[in-house]
Design a protein around this motif. Structure first.
Motif, short mmCIF file in Angstrom:
data_model
loop_
_atom_site.label_atom_id
_atom_site.label_comp_id
_atom_site.label_asym_id
_atom_site.label_seq_id
_atom_site.Cartn_x
_atom_site.Cartn_y
_atom_site.Cartn_z
N MET A 191 11.96 21.23 12.24
CA MET A 191 11.18 20.58 11.14
C MET A 191 12.26 19.72 10.60
SD MET A 191 8.31 20.98 11.62
CE MET A 191 7.52 20.19 10.35
N LYS A 192 13.55 19.98 10.52
CA LYS A 192 14.55 19.18 10.05
C LYS A 192 14.81 18.03 11.02
CE LYS A 192 19.20 19.15 8.34
NZ LYS A 192 20.52 20.02 8.26
N LYS A 193 14.78 18.27 12.13
CA LYS A 193 15.02 17.36 13.39
C LYS A 193 13.66 16.07 13.45
CE LYS A 193 18.32 19.59 16.20
NZ LYS A 193 18.94 19.99 17.49
N LEU A 194 12.55 16.85 13.17
CA LEU A 194 11.23 16.42 13.21
C LEU A 194 11.37 15.06 11.95
CD1 LEU A 194 7.62 17.37 13.52
CD2 LEU A 194 8.28 16.03 11.41
N GLU A 195 11.66 15.69 10.71
CA GLU A 195 11.87 14.34 9.77
C GLU A 195 12.98 13.60 9.96
OE1 GLU A 195 12.77 14.25 4.74
OE2 GLU A 195 12.61 16.44 5.87
N GLU A 196 14.19 13.82 10.47
CA GLU A 196 15.20 13.04 10.72
C GLU A 196 14.49 11.94 11.93
OE1 GLU A 196 18.32 15.24 12.33
OE2 GLU A 196 19.12 15.85 10.18
N ALA A 197 13.81 12.38 12.88
CA ALA A 197 13.45 11.57 13.71
C ALA A 197 12.15 10.37 13.00
CB ALA A 197 12.67 12.46 14.94
N VAL A 198 11.41 10.98 12.33
CA VAL A 198 10.27 10.20 11.61
C VAL A 198 11.05 9.19 10.75
CG1 VAL A 198 8.68 10.05 10.05
CG2 VAL A 198 8.44 11.64 11.62
N ARG A 199 12.07 9.58 10.10
CA ARG A 199 12.80 8.40 9.08
C ARG A 199 13.49 7.41 9.72
NH1 ARG A 199 12.44 9.63 3.66
NH2 ARG A 199 11.60 11.82 3.04
N LYS B 117 3.34 21.83 8.71
CA LYS B 117 3.23 20.32 9.01
C LYS B 117 4.13 19.74 7.87
CE LYS B 117 -0.92 19.78 6.27
NZ LYS B 117 -2.20 19.14 5.90
N MET B 118 4.64 18.46 8.00
CA MET B 118 5.38 17.69 7.09
C MET B 118 4.34 16.60 6.39
SD MET B 118 8.77 15.42 7.45
CE MET B 118 7.86 13.89 8.26
N THR B 119 4.37 16.69 5.16
CA THR B 119 3.72 15.60 4.46
C THR B 119 4.58 14.65 4.03
OG1 THR B 119 1.87 17.05 3.99
CG2 THR B 119 2.03 14.96 2.63
N ILE B 120 4.55 13.30 4.15
CA ILE B 120 5.34 12.36 3.78
C ILE B 120 4.61 11.05 3.11
CG2 ILE B 120 5.58 11.32 6.21
CD1 ILE B 120 8.59 10.83 5.60
N MET B 121 5.12 10.39 2.09
CA MET B 121 5.10 9.48 1.50
C MET B 121 5.55 8.13 2.10
SD MET B 121 2.72 9.98 -0.90
CE MET B 121 2.67 8.40 -1.80
N LEU B 122 4.98 7.13 2.26
CA LEU B 122 5.64 5.91 2.69
C LEU B 122 4.88 4.67 1.88
CD1 LEU B 122 3.87 4.74 5.93
CD2 LEU B 122 3.91 7.18 5.50
N SER C 76 0.83 -1.14 0.07
CA SER C 76 0.05 -0.15 -0.08
C SER C 76 0.96 1.13 0.07
CB SER C 76 -0.92 -0.05 1.12
OG SER C 76 -1.90 -1.02 1.24
N SER C 77 0.44 2.13 -0.65
CA SER C 77 1.02 3.64 -0.67
C SER C 77 0.22 4.56 0.29
CB SER C 77 0.91 4.05 -1.87
OG SER C 77 1.59 5.52 -1.95
N VAL C 78 0.89 5.09 1.16
CA VAL C 78 0.42 5.94 2.42
C VAL C 78 0.84 7.66 2.20
CG1 VAL C 78 -0.07 6.28 4.72
CG2 VAL C 78 0.02 3.96 3.69
N LEU C 79 -0.28 8.57 2.43
CA LEU C 79 0.32 9.65 2.52
C LEU C 79 -0.01 10.03 3.83
CD1 LEU C 79 1.44 12.23 0.94
CD2 LEU C 79 -0.93 12.77 0.32
N TRP D 290 10.16 4.81 3.61
CA TRP D 290 9.97 6.06 3.39
C TRP D 290 10.12 6.57 1.95
CZ3 TRP D 290 7.01 7.51 7.35
CH2 TRP D 290 7.36 7.26 8.67
N GLY D 291 9.32 7.45 1.57
CA GLY D 291 9.44 7.99 0.35
C GLY D 291 9.45 9.75 0.45
N ALA D 292 9.15 10.58 -0.43
CA ALA D 292 9.34 11.74 -0.57
C ALA D 292 8.51 12.61 0.48
CB ALA D 292 9.07 12.44 -1.77
#
Length: 231
Positions: free
Chosen positions: A158-166, A189-194, A143-146, A175-177
């Motif tokens: 937000m940079k550290k937030l993204e690093e923590a999520v990934r 907010k950060m929108t991320i694909m997975l 499945s592709s999730v947004l 994890w995607g874009a």
């Protein structure tokens, strides 16, 4: 045409019998029959382990006779110098005393029905499990999730937030874009694909057990699924 054996008690005769049984469990057909009894009765003694195939067959027939007897007719066999098998012989066949004693001492060594050994069973089970697991992985859907990942406030890095999520890694998760989307009052907010393997990853578990607990919840306030599509 009946199968024929000659001088089965000689070295040459036993060798021929051993070679014949190399690819067979019984003298004829796929079950013990009177043909096996004819050859069995013609042998004057239990067989040496030097004749691997014939010895295996002899022990098997000997054990069957002691337990249940043999009643199948067979296709016909001729052993030079042997008498025809009678009904009495089928009901109460001759049993070699030495072989019987050996059977009594170690019944576990007799493979009555050609069953696999414990090692063979274990290996077969492992192969079956590996094939099953491989098939399951191949057949498992993706499945592709947004997902929207929201920070606590406008001061969240937000940079550290993204690093923590990934930093969350598990089998079946890719994890995607990502991109930052303004929400208001300077908050983004950060929108991320997975992409996930459905049988391996639960999005709810990912959010509840990984993305919104320590230490990641230092940056992440909440996560929302924006889109969920089967691939």
């Amino acid at each position: 045409m009946a199968v024929a054996f000659y001088d089965v008690n000689s070295a040459a005769g036993l060798k021929k019998l051993d070679e014949y049984l190399l690819t067979r469990s019984y003298i004829t057909g796929y079950q013990a029959s009177k043909d096996d009894l004819t050859v069995y009765a013609a042998l004057s003694k239990s067989l040496s382990s030097d004749y691997v195939n014939a010895s295996r067959w002899y022990s098997h027939i000997n054990a069957l006779l002691r337990i249940s007897g043999v009643s199948a007719e067979g296709s016909g066999v001729v052993v030079e110098g042997s008498a025809p098998i009678t009904a009495e012989a089928v009901a109460t066949p001759p049993v070699d005393s030495k072989a019987a004693a050996a059977e009594d001492d170690d019944d576990d060594d007799v493979d009555l029905f050609g069953e696999e050994t414990e090692e063979e069973k274990k290996a077969a089970e492992e192969r079956a499990a590996a094939i099953k697991a491989s098939t399951k992985k191949k057949e498992s859907g993706k499945s592709s999730v947004l997902m929207d990942v929201k920070p606590w406030d406008d001061e969240t890095d937000m940079k550290k937030l993204e690093e923590a999520v990934r930093s969350v890694r598990m089998e079946g998760l890719l994890w995607g874009a990502s991109k930052l989307v303004p929400v208001g009052y300077g908050i983004k907010k950060m929108t991320i694909m997975l992409t996930i393997v459905d049988d391996l990853v639960s999005v709810d578990t990912l959010i509840e057990d990984y993305l919104t607990v320590e230490p990641i919840n230092e940056y992440v306030q909440s996560c929302d699924i924006v889109a969920f599509n089967k691939i």
